[in-house]
Motif scaffolding. Structure first.
Motif, mmCIF file in Angstrom:
data_model
loop_
_atom_site.group_PDB
_atom_site.id
_atom_site.type_symbol
_atom_site.label_atom_id
_atom_site.label_comp_id
_atom_site.label_asym_id
_atom_site.label_seq_id
_atom_site.Cartn_x
_atom_site.Cartn_y
_atom_site.Cartn_z
ATOM 1 N N PHE A 85 36.958 41.815 45.915
ATOM 2 C CA PHE A 85 37.918 40.982 46.648
ATOM 3 C C PHE A 85 39.179 40.845 45.817
ATOM 4 C CE2 PHE A 85 39.922 36.880 47.349
ATOM 5 C CZ PHE A 85 39.955 36.763 48.731
ATOM 6 N N LEU A 86 40.328 40.993 46.485
ATOM 7 C CA LEU A 86 41.608 40.803 45.784
ATOM 8 C C LEU A 86 42.446 39.754 46.498
ATOM 9 C CD1 LEU A 86 43.941 41.568 43.824
ATOM 10 C CD2 LEU A 86 44.550 43.401 45.418
ATOM 11 N N ALA A 87 42.807 38.701 45.764
ATOM 12 C CA ALA A 87 43.793 37.753 46.265
ATOM 13 C C ALA A 87 45.132 38.229 45.736
ATOM 14 C CB ALA A 87 43.489 36.345 45.778
ATOM 15 N N PHE A 168 32.820 40.323 43.130
ATOM 16 C CA PHE A 168 33.904 40.289 42.159
ATOM 17 C C PHE A 168 35.214 39.931 42.813
ATOM 18 C CE2 PHE A 168 31.149 42.440 39.306
ATOM 19 C CZ PHE A 168 31.519 41.850 38.115
ATOM 20 N N ALA A 169 35.979 39.075 42.161
ATOM 21 C CA ALA A 169 37.292 38.740 42.700
ATOM 22 C C ALA A 169 38.350 38.941 41.634
ATOM 23 C CB ALA A 169 37.302 37.306 43.189
ATOM 24 N N ILE A 170 39.475 39.487 42.058
ATOM 25 C CA ILE A 170 40.665 39.531 41.213
ATOM 26 C C ILE A 170 41.668 38.599 41.876
ATOM 27 C CG2 ILE A 170 42.485 40.972 40.248
ATOM 28 C CD1 ILE A 170 40.590 43.369 40.584
ATOM 29 N N LEU A 171 42.061 37.557 41.160
ATOM 30 C CA LEU A 171 42.960 36.554 41.727
ATOM 31 C C LEU A 171 44.309 36.684 41.028
ATOM 32 C CD1 LEU A 171 40.448 33.532 41.718
ATOM 33 C CD2 LEU A 171 40.780 35.270 43.490
ATOM 34 N N CYS A 200 34.812 37.224 37.903
ATOM 35 C CA CYS A 200 36.172 36.959 38.351
ATOM 36 C C CYS A 200 37.205 37.305 37.278
ATOM 37 C CB CYS A 200 36.267 35.476 38.717
ATOM 38 S SG CYS A 200 37.789 35.009 39.510
ATOM 39 N N LEU A 201 38.299 37.916 37.712
ATOM 40 C CA LEU A 201 39.434 38.171 36.831
ATOM 41 C C LEU A 201 40.626 37.406 37.388
ATOM 42 C CD1 LEU A 201 40.626 39.797 34.421
ATOM 43 C CD2 LEU A 201 41.287 41.542 36.083
ATOM 44 N N ILE A 202 41.139 36.493 36.577
ATOM 45 C CA ILE A 202 42.261 35.662 37.010
ATOM 46 C C ILE A 202 43.523 36.108 36.291
ATOM 47 C CG2 ILE A 202 43.194 33.316 36.913
ATOM 48 C CD1 ILE A 202 40.418 32.252 37.217
ATOM 49 N N ILE A 203 44.499 36.549 37.064
ATOM 50 C CA ILE A 203 45.786 36.930 36.474
ATOM 51 C C ILE A 203 46.694 35.703 36.551
ATOM 52 C CG2 ILE A 203 47.804 38.437 36.680
ATOM 53 C CD1 ILE A 203 45.927 40.493 38.075
#
Ligand SMILES: Nc1ncnc2c1ncn2[C@@H]1O[C@H](COP(=O)(O)OP(=O)(O)OP(=O)(O)O)[C@@H](O)[C@H]1O
Ligand SMILES: [Mg+2]
Length: 260
Positions: A85-87, A168-171, A200-203
Motif C-alpha cells: 500500500f502506498l499513501a 506493508f505500507a509506505i506513507l 511500515c515505512l514512513i517518509i
C-alpha cells in the motif's frame, strides 16, 4: 502465518533517463515501523513510486521482494493484491467515484469474486475506521479527494490504509499539512495497524510525527541512497542540526554535485 518481509536490494531507479535512486537497500519486517528522512529531491518519493510500480519510474537494476516474491514483475494491481500500500505525497482525486464505492471496490478486488464483503459489514467497518480518525461520515459519500483540503486528503489516505489492511505500507509525507489534532488522529490510525502482520515505512521531514509513531529505525537518504541508519535519536539530532552536520561527518557533498 509467517512474518511478512519487504526487501529492497541495491535498487537503482531512473526518471526520464536521469539516475535518481542509486543503490537503495532496505529490509522491513512485519511488526516494524521504519522512518525515511532526507533532503528535498533526494529520491524518497521516487523509491516509493518505483516500489509501487509507477510506469514513469524505471528500475534499472536491483530487486524488491515481498515475502520472497519479486514485486518488480507484477502489475500495480498485483502489487496491491500482494499486500503493498502506498499513501502518496500528493494523493490523486478521483472524480465521480465516492470514497465508499472506491474502498468497497478495492476491498472486493482483494477478496476476489464470490467472496465480496457484505454491504452492512462494509458500512460498519467504514464507520468504525472513520470514528478512529475523527472523520465526518459525510466523507464516505464525497468523491475521492475531490475538493478535499490538504489535511483531509492525508487523513483519507489513512482511512484507505485502515480499510485495506495491507501487509506493508509506505506513507509518503503523511504528516504534511495536518493540524496538531489531525496529526494525532493519523498517528492513532497508524498505531492501530501495528502488529506482526504489518510493516511500515514512513517518509517524513519532521521529527514531530515520530513522537506519536515510534519508529524502530530511522534511515537518512542522500544522493539517492541510504547513508546512515539509527534509532529515533537520529531524527531528534537532525531536527536540531539540519543535514549539514551529518554531511560533514559522513563526508557527503550536496545532492547536485555527486554522481553515482
Ligand atoms: N516524474 C518526474 N519527472 C521528472 N523528474 C522527476 C520526476 N519524479 C521525480 N523527479 C526528480 O527526481 C528527483 C527526486 O524526486 P523525489 O520526488 O523522489 O524527491 P523526494 O526525496 O521525495 O523530495 P521531497 O522531500 O521534496 O518530497 C527530483 O530531482 C525530481 O525533480
Ligand atoms: Mg517526496
Amino acid at each position: 502465518m509467517a512474518i511478512p518481509e519487504l526487501r529492497i536490494k541495491d535498487l537503482h531507479v531512473s526518471v526520464e533517463d536521469k539516475n535518481i535512486v542509486k543503490g537503495f537497500d532496505l529490509d522491513v519486517k512485519g511488526g516494524e515501523i521504519h522512518a525515511l528522512m532526507g533532503p528535498n529531491g533526494t529520491g524518497k518519493s521516487t523509491v516509493a513510486s518505483a516500489i509501487m510500480g509507477h510506469p514513469k519510474y524505471q528500475v534499472t537494476s536491483g530487486s524488491v521482494t515481498l515475502d520472497g516474491k519479486n514485486l518488480l514483475d507484477m502489475t500495480v494491481d498485483e502489487r496491491a493484491r500482494a499486500g503493498l500500500f502506498l499513501a502518496m505525497q500528493y494523493p490523486s482525486e478521483v472524480s465521480g467515484v465516492t470514497n465508499a464505492d472506491f474502498l468497497r471496490t478495492a476491498i472486493n478486488g482483494k477478496r476476489g469474486e464470490g467472496n465480496e464483503i457484505p454491504l452492512m459489514k462494509f458500512i460498519k467497518l467504514m464507520d468504525k475506521k472513520m470514528d478512529l480518525l475523527e472523520m465526518d461520515h459525510h466523507f464516505a459519500e464525497r468523491y475521492v479527494n475531490e475538493g478535499f483540503s490538504g489535511g483531509e486528503k492525508k487523513r483519507n489516505e489513512i482511512l484507505q490504509l485502515l480499510m485495506l489492511q495491507p501487509k506493508f505500507a509506505i506513507l509518503d509525507e503523511i504528516d504534511s499539512g495536518l493540524d496538531i489534532d489531525a496529526l494525532k488522529w493519523v498517528a492513532n490510525g497508524v498505531n492501530a495497524m501495528r502488529s506482526e502482520n504489518f510493516g511500515c515505512l514512513i517518509i517524513t521531514h519532521y521529527q514531530r510525527l515520530l513522537n506519536y509513531i515510534k519508529p524502530d529505525k530511522v534511515h537518512i537518504m542522500m544522493n539517492g541512497r541510504i547513508v546512515t541508519t539509527g534509532g529515533p535519536e537520529l531524527a531528534v539530532r537532525l531536527e536540531k542540526e539540519g543535514y549539514d552536520g551529518l554531511r560533514k561527518e559522513l563526508g557527503i557533498k550536496d545532492d547536485e554535485t555527486v554522481e553515482a
